[in-house]
Design an enzyme around this catalytic site. Sequence first.
Site, mmCIF file in Angstrom:
data_model
loop_
_atom_site.group_PDB
_atom_site.id
_atom_site.type_symbol
_atom_site.label_atom_id
_atom_site.label_comp_id
_atom_site.label_asym_id
_atom_site.label_seq_id
_atom_site.Cartn_x
_atom_site.Cartn_y
_atom_site.Cartn_z
ATOM 1 N N TRP A 130 -77.371 23.271 23.362
ATOM 2 C CA TRP A 130 -77.362 22.924 24.780
ATOM 3 C C TRP A 130 -78.750 22.961 25.392
ATOM 4 O O TRP A 130 -79.063 22.161 26.274
ATOM 5 C CB TRP A 130 -76.375 23.814 25.534
ATOM 6 C CG TRP A 130 -74.991 23.569 25.038
ATOM 7 C CD1 TRP A 130 -74.233 24.381 24.237
ATOM 8 C CD2 TRP A 130 -74.231 22.368 25.208
ATOM 9 N NE1 TRP A 130 -73.049 23.773 23.924
ATOM 10 C CE2 TRP A 130 -73.013 22.543 24.504
ATOM 11 C CE3 TRP A 130 -74.451 21.178 25.894
ATOM 12 C CZ2 TRP A 130 -72.023 21.560 24.471
ATOM 13 C CZ3 TRP A 130 -73.468 20.194 25.852
ATOM 14 C CH2 TRP A 130 -72.275 20.391 25.153
ATOM 15 N N ASP B 226 -78.588 27.986 32.645
ATOM 16 C CA ASP B 226 -77.287 27.441 32.259
ATOM 17 C C ASP B 226 -76.431 28.621 31.803
ATOM 18 O O ASP B 226 -76.664 29.198 30.745
ATOM 19 C CB ASP B 226 -77.460 26.430 31.128
ATOM 20 C CG ASP B 226 -76.126 25.920 30.580
ATOM 21 O OD1 ASP B 226 -75.059 26.358 31.051
ATOM 22 O OD2 ASP B 226 -76.161 25.087 29.648
ATOM 23 N N LYS C 207 -64.947 27.837 30.688
ATOM 24 C CA LYS C 207 -64.843 28.957 29.750
ATOM 25 C C LYS C 207 -64.155 30.166 30.382
ATOM 26 O O LYS C 207 -63.198 30.698 29.835
ATOM 27 C CB LYS C 207 -66.237 29.367 29.253
ATOM 28 C CG LYS C 207 -67.066 28.239 28.662
ATOM 29 C CD LYS C 207 -66.420 27.647 27.421
ATOM 30 C CE LYS C 207 -67.341 26.615 26.787
ATOM 31 N NZ LYS C 207 -66.721 25.953 25.622
#
Length: 272
Positions: free
Chosen positions: A15, A82, A106
Amino acid sequence: LAAKGVAQYADTGVWTSKAIKEAANVGIAYEVVASSKETSYDRIPEVKFSDDAAYGYVCTNNTIYGTQYRELPRSKAPLVVDASSDFFSRPVDFTDVGLLYGGAQKNAGPSGVTVVIIRKDMLERACMERTPTMLCYDTHASAASLYNTPPTFGIYLLNLTLGWVQEQGGLSAINEINEQKAALLYGAIDGSGGFYKGHAQKDSRSLMNVSFTIANRELEAAFIAESESAGMLGLKGHRHVGGIRASIYNAVSTENVRTLAEFMKEFARKNG
């Protein structure tokens, strides 16, 4: 974010690599100042962002590789964070954070909702030249997040989840539970006599995603098949690293994790 000066990135996995690519795509001057790529992203590298950097970018938890920052790096430059995969799993020190964002899927709610927390003084930097109006953070800040019709049902579920977090005792209590859950699995790995091997170095281990392999890799297919038969789903590791990965987000109970840990011990006993 529009940036005066050079943005600095810590590369800790897929990511962050994607974020670095996007920085290049939109013309942000950037440099990678820390990376664990050469060791297959098995650790959180030491990082020191320059005081005059436009911002320092980190991803707090790396789902594929099972690594996580124990705490955010200190930085005079604003941090851009992030936190998608460990959002609402523990308290966060916002002292040096300029912007923190996370997908809700999540720990916080359904996919399709993203939470952005931005410091007010960063809003003036939130648009580059020719950035579409819809993609400017100040557009939404000035409209109380109602510039357009938002995903109302997803936000409603997010609010319910936050209520649940409060009922559990808040983020400190959630973090304590997550530490207990992770300790069960890492204990099974470390106590297996080498039957299991964790991907992440011990000082970088994630409380959210436990990635590991079996010394005899031929046994991994049997592990996945038997665990599925026992009602444990989604344990096959990501294609980038293979092996096995247990994602133990907030909704996964301690009893669920204990069941997996006992299964791991029994599987190792039968096949060791």
